[in-house]
Design an enzyme around this catalytic site. Structure first.
Site, PDB file in Angstrom:
ATOM      1  N   SER A   1       0.940  -1.218  -0.050  1.00  0.00           N
ATOM      2  CA  SER A   1       0.126   0.092  -0.035  1.00  0.00           C
ATOM      3  C   SER A   1       0.794   1.208   0.037  1.00  0.00           C
ATOM      4  CB  SER A   1      -0.874   0.073   1.227  1.00  0.00           C
ATOM      5  OG  SER A   1      -1.656   1.216   1.301  1.00  0.00           O
TER       6      SER A   1
ATOM      7  N   TYR B   1      -2.201  -1.612  11.080  1.00  0.00           N
ATOM      8  CA  TYR B   1      -2.341  -2.113   9.795  1.00  0.00           C
ATOM      9  C   TYR B   1      -1.331  -1.698   8.720  1.00  0.00           C
ATOM     10  CZ  TYR B   1      -3.904  -2.036   4.992  1.00  0.00           C
ATOM     11  OH  TYR B   1      -4.018  -2.141   3.594  1.00  0.00           O
TER      12      TYR B   1
ATOM     13  N   LYS C   1       1.877  -3.942   6.508  1.00  0.00           N
ATOM     14  CA  LYS C   1       2.278  -3.694   5.197  1.00  0.00           C
ATOM     15  C   LYS C   1       3.810  -3.702   5.207  1.00  0.00           C
ATOM     16  CE  LYS C   1      -1.487  -4.696   3.524  1.00  0.00           C
ATOM     17  NZ  LYS C   1      -1.659  -6.069   2.888  1.00  0.00           N
TER      18      LYS C   1
HETATM   19  P1  NAD Z   1     -11.059  -7.444   1.209  1.00  0.00           P
HETATM   20  O1  NAD Z   1     -11.183  -7.304   2.740  1.00  0.00           O
HETATM   21  O2  NAD Z   1     -12.265  -7.173   0.423  1.00  0.00           O
HETATM   22  O3  NAD Z   1     -10.510  -8.769   0.798  1.00  0.00           O
HETATM   23  C1  NAD Z   1      -9.327  -9.460   1.683  1.00  0.00           C
HETATM   24  C2  NAD Z   1     -10.008 -11.163   1.362  1.00  0.00           C
HETATM   25  O4  NAD Z   1      -9.078 -11.720   2.469  1.00  0.00           O
HETATM   26  C3  NAD Z   1     -11.293 -10.940   2.303  1.00  0.00           C
HETATM   27  O5  NAD Z   1     -12.055 -11.819   1.442  1.00  0.00           O
HETATM   28  C4  NAD Z   1     -10.996 -11.853   3.714  1.00  0.00           C
HETATM   29  O6  NAD Z   1     -12.123 -12.621   3.926  1.00  0.00           O
HETATM   30  C5  NAD Z   1      -9.744 -12.699   3.284  1.00  0.00           C
HETATM   31  N1  NAD Z   1      -8.767 -12.898   4.372  1.00  0.00           N
HETATM   32  C6  NAD Z   1      -8.518 -12.074   5.476  1.00  0.00           C
HETATM   33  N2  NAD Z   1      -7.563 -12.591   6.241  1.00  0.00           N
HETATM   34  C7  NAD Z   1      -7.644 -14.027   6.080  1.00  0.00           C
HETATM   35  C8  NAD Z   1      -6.985 -15.260   6.276  1.00  0.00           C
HETATM   36  N3  NAD Z   1      -6.467 -15.082   7.480  1.00  0.00           N
HETATM   37  N4  NAD Z   1      -7.375 -16.444   5.663  1.00  0.00           N
HETATM   38  C9  NAD Z   1      -7.894 -16.332   4.493  1.00  0.00           C
HETATM   39  N5  NAD Z   1      -8.366 -15.372   4.050  1.00  0.00           N
HETATM   40  C10 NAD Z   1      -8.479 -14.134   4.588  1.00  0.00           C
HETATM   41  O7  NAD Z   1      -9.946  -6.244   1.071  1.00  0.00           O
HETATM   42  P2  NAD Z   1      -9.436  -5.623  -0.498  1.00  0.00           P
HETATM   43  O8  NAD Z   1      -9.609  -4.135  -0.412  1.00  0.00           O
HETATM   44  O9  NAD Z   1      -9.566  -6.558  -1.563  1.00  0.00           O
HETATM   45  O10 NAD Z   1      -7.751  -5.765  -0.251  1.00  0.00           O
HETATM   46  C11 NAD Z   1      -6.905  -6.976  -0.531  1.00  0.00           C
HETATM   47  C12 NAD Z   1      -5.462  -6.652  -0.266  1.00  0.00           C
HETATM   48  O11 NAD Z   1      -5.144  -5.372  -0.807  1.00  0.00           O
HETATM   49  C13 NAD Z   1      -5.169  -6.489   1.423  1.00  0.00           C
HETATM   50  O12 NAD Z   1      -4.122  -7.207   1.361  1.00  0.00           O
HETATM   51  C14 NAD Z   1      -5.138  -5.009   1.648  1.00  0.00           C
HETATM   52  O13 NAD Z   1      -4.309  -4.918   2.666  1.00  0.00           O
HETATM   53  C15 NAD Z   1      -4.475  -4.579   0.369  1.00  0.00           C
HETATM   54  N6  NAD Z   1      -4.842  -3.103   0.169  1.00  0.00           N
HETATM   55  C16 NAD Z   1      -6.287  -2.719  -0.001  1.00  0.00           C
HETATM   56  C17 NAD Z   1      -6.463  -1.243  -0.255  1.00  0.00           C
HETATM   57  C18 NAD Z   1      -7.725  -0.904  -0.332  1.00  0.00           C
HETATM   58  O14 NAD Z   1      -8.140   0.410  -0.413  1.00  0.00           O
HETATM   59  N7  NAD Z   1      -8.803  -1.809  -0.754  1.00  0.00           N
HETATM   60  C19 NAD Z   1      -5.315  -0.424  -0.395  1.00  0.00           C
HETATM   61  C20 NAD Z   1      -3.949  -0.973  -0.459  1.00  0.00           C
HETATM   62  C21 NAD Z   1      -3.779  -2.276   0.031  1.00  0.00           C
HETATM   63  C1  UD1 Z   2      -6.982   4.764   4.083  1.00  0.00           C
HETATM   64  C2  UD1 Z   2      -6.065   4.465   4.713  1.00  0.00           C
HETATM   65  C3  UD1 Z   2      -5.133   3.569   4.240  1.00  0.00           C
HETATM   66  C4  UD1 Z   2      -5.644   2.546   3.124  1.00  0.00           C
HETATM   67  C5  UD1 Z   2      -6.759   2.952   2.568  1.00  0.00           C
HETATM   68  C6  UD1 Z   2      -7.438   1.779   1.933  1.00  0.00           C
HETATM   69  C7  UD1 Z   2      -6.221   5.994   6.713  1.00  0.00           C
HETATM   70  C8  UD1 Z   2      -5.257   7.162   7.344  1.00  0.00           C
HETATM   71  N1  UD1 Z   2      -5.501   5.582   5.601  1.00  0.00           N
HETATM   72  O1  UD1 Z   2      -6.658   5.858   3.016  1.00  0.00           O
HETATM   73  O2  UD1 Z   2      -3.928   3.304   4.986  1.00  0.00           O
HETATM   74  O3  UD1 Z   2      -4.525   1.954   2.562  1.00  0.00           O
HETATM   75  O4  UD1 Z   2      -7.682   3.681   3.377  1.00  0.00           O
HETATM   76  O5  UD1 Z   2      -8.226   1.242   2.670  1.00  0.00           O
HETATM   77  O6  UD1 Z   2      -6.902   5.556   7.062  1.00  0.00           O
HETATM   78  N2  UD1 Z   2     -12.715  11.154   3.487  1.00  0.00           N
HETATM   79  C9  UD1 Z   2     -13.925  11.994   3.663  1.00  0.00           C
HETATM   80  N3  UD1 Z   2     -14.990  11.681   4.251  1.00  0.00           N
HETATM   81  C10 UD1 Z   2     -15.274  10.245   4.362  1.00  0.00           C
HETATM   82  C11 UD1 Z   2     -14.126   9.491   4.109  1.00  0.00           C
HETATM   83  C12 UD1 Z   2     -13.132   9.806   3.582  1.00  0.00           C
HETATM   84  O7  UD1 Z   2     -13.591  13.249   3.449  1.00  0.00           O
HETATM   85  O8  UD1 Z   2     -16.255   9.649   4.800  1.00  0.00           O
HETATM   86  C13 UD1 Z   2     -11.569  11.646   3.037  1.00  0.00           C
HETATM   87  C14 UD1 Z   2     -10.290  11.296   3.732  1.00  0.00           C
HETATM   88  O9  UD1 Z   2     -10.094  12.213   4.747  1.00  0.00           O
HETATM   89  C15 UD1 Z   2      -9.252  11.203   2.721  1.00  0.00           C
HETATM   90  C16 UD1 Z   2     -10.035  10.829   1.433  1.00  0.00           C
HETATM   91  O10 UD1 Z   2     -11.535  11.008   1.604  1.00  0.00           O
HETATM   92  O11 UD1 Z   2      -8.616  12.511   2.389  1.00  0.00           O
HETATM   93  C17 UD1 Z   2      -9.663   9.264   1.110  1.00  0.00           C
HETATM   94  O12 UD1 Z   2     -10.075   8.796   2.414  1.00  0.00           O
HETATM   95  P1  UD1 Z   2     -10.035   7.127   2.358  1.00  0.00           P
HETATM   96  O13 UD1 Z   2     -11.174   6.395   1.197  1.00  0.00           O
HETATM   97  O14 UD1 Z   2     -10.565   6.589   3.543  1.00  0.00           O
HETATM   98  O15 UD1 Z   2      -8.526   6.473   1.824  1.00  0.00           O
HETATM   99  P2  UD1 Z   2      -7.484   7.025   2.798  1.00  0.00           P
HETATM  100  O16 UD1 Z   2      -7.541   8.016   3.832  1.00  0.00           O
HETATM  101  O17 UD1 Z   2      -6.451   7.518   1.459  1.00  0.00           O
END
Ligand code: NAD
Ligand code: UD1
Length: 342
Positions: free
Chosen positions: A127, A152, A156
């Site tokens: 991330s 969290y 990472k």
């Molecule tokens: P998500 O929660 O939708 O998907 C993760 C999946 O992993 C879920 O289906 C959950 O049931 C499964 N899981 C969790 N722990 C497990 C375990 N111990 N064994 C088996 N299954 C397990 O999340 P996502 O948004 O699809 O994210 C996927 C990956 O990308 C994660 O590693 C997350 O940290 C990373 N990531 C996500 C974002 C984001 O904004 N969504 C941003 C940066 C990184």
């Molecule tokens: C957050 C996490 C980041 C994670 C990512 C994806 C924090 C500090 N960071 O990123 O580690 O990888 O989610 O899960 O939590 N916002 C509003 N109103 C809302 C929600 C969000 O104004 O109701 C704003 C936030 O202040 C931010 C932007 O929208 O400026 C994006 O927010 P969000 O979607 O939560 O993502 P990040 O904060 O960038």
């Protein structure tokens, strides 16, 4: 002969989109997910899109015995894409041990089995959170990492370190960490998308739920940032574009095209957008009313970040293609589908 890829967390948000793109590219997929944050119905949705139902095993990857047994059952896996993790920033502050246990043990159990079973390739979900608030924008891969703001985020950074150290002594292992910026949107079929539990913490699910009438209004966290309109800036990347980056990374690994055996890439659009820009674009493309108010800053938020994607463009040959407009529209089509709004 189809190559078999293990997708952990494959019924989750990013995983499900990636499974579809892997299948479209001719890979055979087996998913492992414990359904702690996703639903079994996602398998049928994937099948509807691609015409292929992926193999599926439900268990917790932080359990070593179950993970070992899985690899004994599936001896033909050639590469792993590791999505499975807990990902809620706020929850990780409340429950740090659950986050460390789940996210670190799952990775280590997989690496043990890669070594034991001779599986050479892994793509890992990292991330942009590892950069914190960067001193210089846009963020390149040589931008230094900053101390994590949450457990969290720390998982990472630690997982990246584990991969680096593991690759150093296991020269036959090849890993790519993809540092995602802010993934948003849904598949254009509206059959798969993000399914947040409870009140969404992230911006786009909160926007679509407000537009759908589930929430009264969106709170915009802060309009006094040092940005053109005062609201915070992020790099919002379409989830299908992000899924494609995984297919490209898997092909790089399988074709032995790496420069060294642990690489990492920024995966974003290269464009920063403010919260207000997102809100205005959403209203413009959907024509839906979106009540919002400005409130104070959210603790722990950074002011602005966006990616320099030059390395991913040149080395992976990957580029984000979808516009913000079509991405926000896809998020709205998905919300309408799950709420049954005509
Ligand atoms: P998500 O929660 O939708 O998907 C993760 C999946 O992993 C879920 O289906 C959950 O049931 C499964 N899981 C969790 N722990 C497990 C375990 N111990 N064994 C088996 N299954 C397990 O999340 P996502 O948004 O699809 O994210 C996927 C990956 O990308 C994660 O590693 C997350 O940290 C990373 N990531 C996500 C974002 C984001 O904004 N969504 C941003 C940066 C990184
Ligand atoms: C957050 C996490 C980041 C994670 C990512 C994806 C924090 C500090 N960071 O990123 O580690 O990888 O989610 O899960 O939590 N916002 C509003 N109103 C809302 C929600 C969000 O104004 O109701 C704003 C936030 O202040 C931010 C932007 O929208 O400026 C994006 O927010 P969000 O979607 O939560 O993502 P990040 O904060 O960038």
């Amino acid at each position: 002969m189809q190559k078999q890829i293990l997708v952990t967390g494959g019924t989750g948000y990013i995983g499900s989109h990636t499974v579809v793109e892997l299948q479209n590219s001719g890979f055979k997929v087996v998913i492992v997910d414990n359904l702690s944050n996703s639903e079994i119905s996602v398998l049928s949705a994937i099948e509807k899109i691609s015409g292929i139902r992926p193999d599926f095993e439900q268990f917790d990857l932080s359990d070593k015995t179950l993970t070992d047994a899985f690899f004994d059952k599936y001896p033909k896996i050639e590469a792993i894409i590791h999505f499975a993790a807990f990902k809620a920033v706020g929850e990780s502050v409340e429950k740090p041990l659950e986050y460390y246990r789940n996210n670190l043990n799952s990775l280590m159990n997989l690496l043990d089995n890669m070594k034991r079973c001779g599986i050479a390739h892994m793509v890992f979900s990292s991330s942009c959170t590892v950069y914190g608030q960067p001193d210089i924008l846009p963020v390149t891969e040589s931008t230094p990492r900053k101390p994590a703001e949450s457990p969290y985020g720390n998982t990472k950074a630690i997982c990246e370190d584990i991969l680096r150290d593991f690759c150093k002594v296991n020269s036959q292992t090849n890993c790519i960490a993809l540092r995602y910026f802010n993934p948003i949107g849904a598949h254009p079929s509206a059959l798969i998308g993000e399914l947040p539990l409870g009140v969404p913490a992230n911006l786009v699910p909160f926007i679509t739920q407000t537009a759908a009438g589930l929430r009264k209004e969106l709170s915009i966290f802060g309009d006094d940032y040092n940005t053109p309109d005062g609201t915070a800036i992020r790099d919002y990347i379409n989830v299908v574009d992000l899924a494609m980056a995984h297919v490209v990374a898997i092909n790089r690994l399988l074709n032995n095209n790496q420069k060294n055996n642990f690489e990492f890439f920024n995966i974003g659009t290269g464009q920063g957008n403010s919260v207000l820009q997102l809100v205005k674009t959403f209203i413009q493309v959907t024509g839906v009313n979106l009540p919002y108010k400005i409130v104070g800053r959210r603790a722990g938020d950074i002011e602005k970040t966006w990616a320099d994607t030059t390395l991913a463009n040149s080395e992976l040959g990957w580029k984000a293609e979808k516009t913000l407009e079509e991405t926000l529209l896809s998020a709205w089509m998905w919300e309408k589908k799950i709420r049954d709004i005509k």
